[in-house]
Write a protein that holds these residues in place. Sequence first.
Motif, PDB file in Angstrom:
ATOM      1  N   THR A  93       0.827  -1.214   0.000  1.00 51.22           N
ATOM      2  CA  THR A  93       0.000   0.000   0.000  1.00 51.22           C
ATOM      3  C   THR A  93       0.858   1.261   0.000  1.00 51.22           C
ATOM      4  OG1 THR A  93      -0.206  -0.230   2.428  1.00 51.22           O
ATOM      5  CG2 THR A  93      -2.025  -1.050   1.068  1.00 51.22           C
ATOM      6  N   PHE A  94       2.029   1.204   0.679  1.00 51.64           N
ATOM      7  CA  PHE A  94       2.899   2.377   0.677  1.00 51.64           C
ATOM      8  C   PHE A  94       3.430   2.648  -0.727  1.00 51.64           C
ATOM      9  CE2 PHE A  94       7.051   4.453   1.124  1.00 51.64           C
ATOM     10  CZ  PHE A  94       6.656   5.599   1.794  1.00 51.64           C
ATOM     11  N   TYR A  95       3.874   1.613  -1.422  1.00 50.14           N
ATOM     12  CA  TYR A  95       4.386   1.811  -2.778  1.00 50.14           C
ATOM     13  C   TYR A  95       3.264   2.239  -3.726  1.00 50.14           C
ATOM     14  CZ  TYR A  95       9.207   0.358  -2.170  1.00 50.14           C
ATOM     15  OH  TYR A  95      10.537   0.327  -1.814  1.00 50.14           O
ATOM     16  N   LEU A  96       2.045   1.751  -3.501  1.00 50.52           N
ATOM     17  CA  LEU A  96       0.922   2.201  -4.325  1.00 50.52           C
ATOM     18  C   LEU A  96       0.647   3.689  -4.104  1.00 50.52           C
ATOM     19  CD1 LEU A  96      -1.503  -0.849  -3.982  1.00 50.52           C
ATOM     20  CD2 LEU A  96      -0.344  -0.088  -6.067  1.00 50.52           C
ATOM     21  N   SER A  97       0.861   4.162  -2.875  1.00 53.33           N
ATOM     22  CA  SER A  97       0.653   5.588  -2.602  1.00 53.33           C
ATOM     23  C   SER A  97       1.656   6.451  -3.355  1.00 53.33           C
ATOM     24  CB  SER A  97       0.742   5.865  -1.095  1.00 53.33           C
ATOM     25  OG  SER A  97       2.087   5.847  -0.634  1.00 53.33           O
ATOM     26  N   LEU A  98       2.873   5.920  -3.549  1.00 51.16           N
ATOM     27  CA  LEU A  98       3.930   6.704  -4.199  1.00 51.16           C
ATOM     28  C   LEU A  98       3.683   6.894  -5.695  1.00 51.16           C
ATOM     29  CD1 LEU A  98       7.174   5.278  -2.521  1.00 51.16           C
ATOM     30  CD2 LEU A  98       5.922   7.360  -1.959  1.00 51.16           C
ATOM     31  N   ARG A  99       2.702   6.197  -6.258  1.00 46.58           N
ATOM     32  CA  ARG A  99       2.394   6.411  -7.669  1.00 46.58           C
ATOM     33  C   ARG A  99       1.894   7.821  -7.913  1.00 46.58           C
ATOM     34  NH1 ARG A  99      -1.738   1.725  -9.240  1.00 46.58           N
ATOM     35  NH2 ARG A  99      -2.760   2.733  -7.461  1.00 46.58           N
ATOM     36  N   ILE A 107       5.257   9.437   3.630  1.00 48.88           N
ATOM     37  CA  ILE A 107       5.808   8.954   4.901  1.00 48.88           C
ATOM     38  C   ILE A 107       5.129   9.636   6.068  1.00 48.88           C
ATOM     39  CG2 ILE A 107       7.888   8.783   6.313  1.00 48.88           C
ATOM     40  CD1 ILE A 107       9.544   8.635   3.788  1.00 48.88           C
ATOM     41  N   ALA A 108       4.863  10.944   5.929  1.00 46.11           N
ATOM     42  CA  ALA A 108       4.221  11.685   7.017  1.00 46.11           C
ATOM     43  C   ALA A 108       2.821  11.139   7.313  1.00 46.11           C
ATOM     44  CB  ALA A 108       4.154  13.168   6.665  1.00 46.11           C
ATOM     45  N   ILE A 109       2.048  10.887   6.257  1.00 45.05           N
ATOM     46  CA  ILE A 109       0.705  10.325   6.451  1.00 45.05           C
ATOM     47  C   ILE A 109       0.809   8.926   7.047  1.00 45.05           C
ATOM     48  CG2 ILE A 109      -1.375   9.535   5.249  1.00 45.05           C
ATOM     49  CD1 ILE A 109      -0.835  11.810   3.203  1.00 45.05           C
ATOM     50  N   GLU A 110       1.751   8.146   6.571  1.00 46.81           N
ATOM     51  CA  GLU A 110       1.946   6.787   7.090  1.00 46.81           C
ATOM     52  C   GLU A 110       2.301   6.802   8.572  1.00 46.81           C
ATOM     53  OE1 GLU A 110       4.694   2.905   5.975  1.00 46.81           O
ATOM     54  OE2 GLU A 110       5.508   4.933   5.930  1.00 46.81           O
ATOM     55  N   ALA A 162      -1.322   2.202   4.639  1.00 50.26           N
ATOM     56  CA  ALA A 162       0.016   1.761   5.036  1.00 50.26           C
ATOM     57  C   ALA A 162       0.271   2.093   6.505  1.00 50.26           C
ATOM     58  CB  ALA A 162       1.072   2.415   4.141  1.00 50.26           C
ATOM     59  N   GLY A 163      -0.223   3.254   6.952  1.00 52.18           N
ATOM     60  CA  GLY A 163      -0.082   3.615   8.357  1.00 52.18           C
ATOM     61  C   GLY A 163      -0.817   2.657   9.271  1.00 52.18           C
ATOM     62  N   LEU A 164      -2.013   2.248   8.862  1.00 54.22           N
ATOM     63  CA  LEU A 164      -2.773   1.269   9.643  1.00 54.22           C
ATOM     64  C   LEU A 164      -2.013  -0.051   9.720  1.00 54.22           C
ATOM     65  CD1 LEU A 164      -5.320   0.143  11.043  1.00 54.22           C
ATOM     66  CD2 LEU A 164      -6.276  -0.279   8.756  1.00 54.22           C
ATOM     67  N   PHE A 165      -1.486  -0.508   8.588  1.00 54.48           N
ATOM     68  CA  PHE A 165      -0.741  -1.773   8.589  1.00 54.48           C
ATOM     69  C   PHE A 165       0.571  -1.643   9.372  1.00 54.48           C
ATOM     70  CE2 PHE A 165      -3.187  -2.526   4.509  1.00 54.48           C
ATOM     71  CZ  PHE A 165      -4.013  -3.493   5.070  1.00 54.48           C
ATOM     72  N   LEU A 297       9.388   2.321  16.249  1.00 55.52           N
ATOM     73  CA  LEU A 297       9.278   2.767  14.863  1.00 55.52           C
ATOM     74  C   LEU A 297      10.515   2.312  14.119  1.00 55.52           C
ATOM     75  CD1 LEU A 297       8.102   6.412  15.569  1.00 55.52           C
ATOM     76  CD2 LEU A 297       6.701   4.399  15.250  1.00 55.52           C
ATOM     77  N   GLY A 298      10.710   1.002  14.072  1.00 51.20           N
ATOM     78  CA  GLY A 298      11.981   0.458  13.628  1.00 51.20           C
ATOM     79  C   GLY A 298      12.073   0.239  12.148  1.00 51.20           C
ATOM     80  N   PRO A 299      13.018  -0.584  11.714  1.00 62.82           N
ATOM     81  CA  PRO A 299      13.313  -0.739  10.303  1.00 62.82           C
ATOM     82  C   PRO A 299      12.244  -1.457   9.513  1.00 62.82           C
ATOM     83  CG  PRO A 299      14.599  -2.269  11.611  1.00 62.82           C
ATOM     84  CD  PRO A 299      13.898  -1.382  12.563  1.00 62.82           C
ATOM     85  N   GLY A 300      11.125  -1.840  10.186  1.00 63.96           N
ATOM     86  CA  GLY A 300      10.022  -2.400   9.413  1.00 63.96           C
ATOM     87  C   GLY A 300       9.278  -1.347   8.624  1.00 63.96           C
ATOM     88  N   ALA A 301       9.586  -0.087   8.893  1.00 63.89           N
ATOM     89  CA  ALA A 301       8.985   0.932   8.109  1.00 63.89           C
ATOM     90  C   ALA A 301       9.276   0.739   6.663  1.00 63.89           C
ATOM     91  CB  ALA A 301       9.463   2.301   8.545  1.00 63.89           C
ATOM     92  N   PRO A 302       8.251   0.875   5.745  1.00 61.03           N
ATOM     93  CA  PRO A 302       8.420   0.458   4.384  1.00 61.03           C
ATOM     94  C   PRO A 302       9.063   1.448   3.470  1.00 61.03           C
ATOM     95  CG  PRO A 302       6.214   1.136   4.737  1.00 61.03           C
ATOM     96  CD  PRO A 302       6.910   1.292   6.034  1.00 61.03           C
ATOM     97  N   ALA A 303       9.440   2.626   4.003  1.00 61.54           N
ATOM     98  CA  ALA A 303       9.919   3.626   3.081  1.00 61.54           C
ATOM     99  C   ALA A 303      11.117   3.170   2.326  1.00 61.54           C
ATOM    100  CB  ALA A 303      10.234   4.885   3.837  1.00 61.54           C
TER     101      ALA A 303
END
Length: 303
Positions: A93-99, A107-110, A162-165, A297-303
Amino acid sequence: MSTPRPNPVLTQPVLAALPYLALLGGMVSLSVGTSFAKQLFPVVGAEGTSTLRVGLSALVLVCIWRPWRFRLSRDDAGRVLMYGLVLGLMNLTFYLSLRTIPLGPAIAIEFAGPLTLALVHSRRWIHFVWIACAVTGLGLLLPLRGGLHALDPVGVAFAAAAGLFWALYIIFGKRLSHMHAGQSVALGMSTAAMVILPFGVISAGPALLAPSVLLLGLGVALVSSALPYSLEMIALRHIPKRTFGVLLSAEPAIGAIAGLFLLHEQLGSLQWLAIGCIVVASIGAILTTDTRGVPTLGPGAPA
């Protein structure tokens, strides 16, 4: 001839700074890797890019940690399944948002996901100040107004998902804290890869297997996953959890800067103000919340 001894006055500050430099390097690597990943979108789409990033990261992690060396109970297998499911959906979902929206605002919204998790049990009046600050920032980012820098509603919705997930990832990740870290991450990332794979195959098909695409995808996987994970694990060993969370709250701003220089994503003054509000809210929430209630807020962040 005697070997000169290192100056302890100089060595001690340098050693003390290394974990913080590692954390900064991890955040920069994550944002740079995501910026390069976005350049794959015209070739394999957001779904294909996410598949390459997560799939190749899983292969690297499995080779490093060899998770089959550790026992896995049936209950833990179920926990890994849920952990990997939300990890995969978070990345997709994060990568879909970047389209359709820039990296920094995405990232801020997430960040609203883990921030909400940190404040969900608010008991002090100061917490409502941070909630108001975060709501102000999100209000400035959401497509409630027209104009040159209004964000695409679909992209915003994907970033919010993505923020919810991400929040669910934190919850399910804590349930694996008794397992070996390498085993849980390798199995979780492998599960996430299987979740995303059908979307990537349907979207990109044989283009995923082109040598040039695989090579670039491997670079993205290393720079946006393997390297940040390693650097942030080094930082976590030496930086207090609360301080770690405060520093990591700068990630939306770093993402916005990476998007500006690498992707030429120009943000309006209100969008920079919005990112600042969310960063301040995240820092404030961590500083004023009991340590046991602060999400990692560790490295699981998808950015």
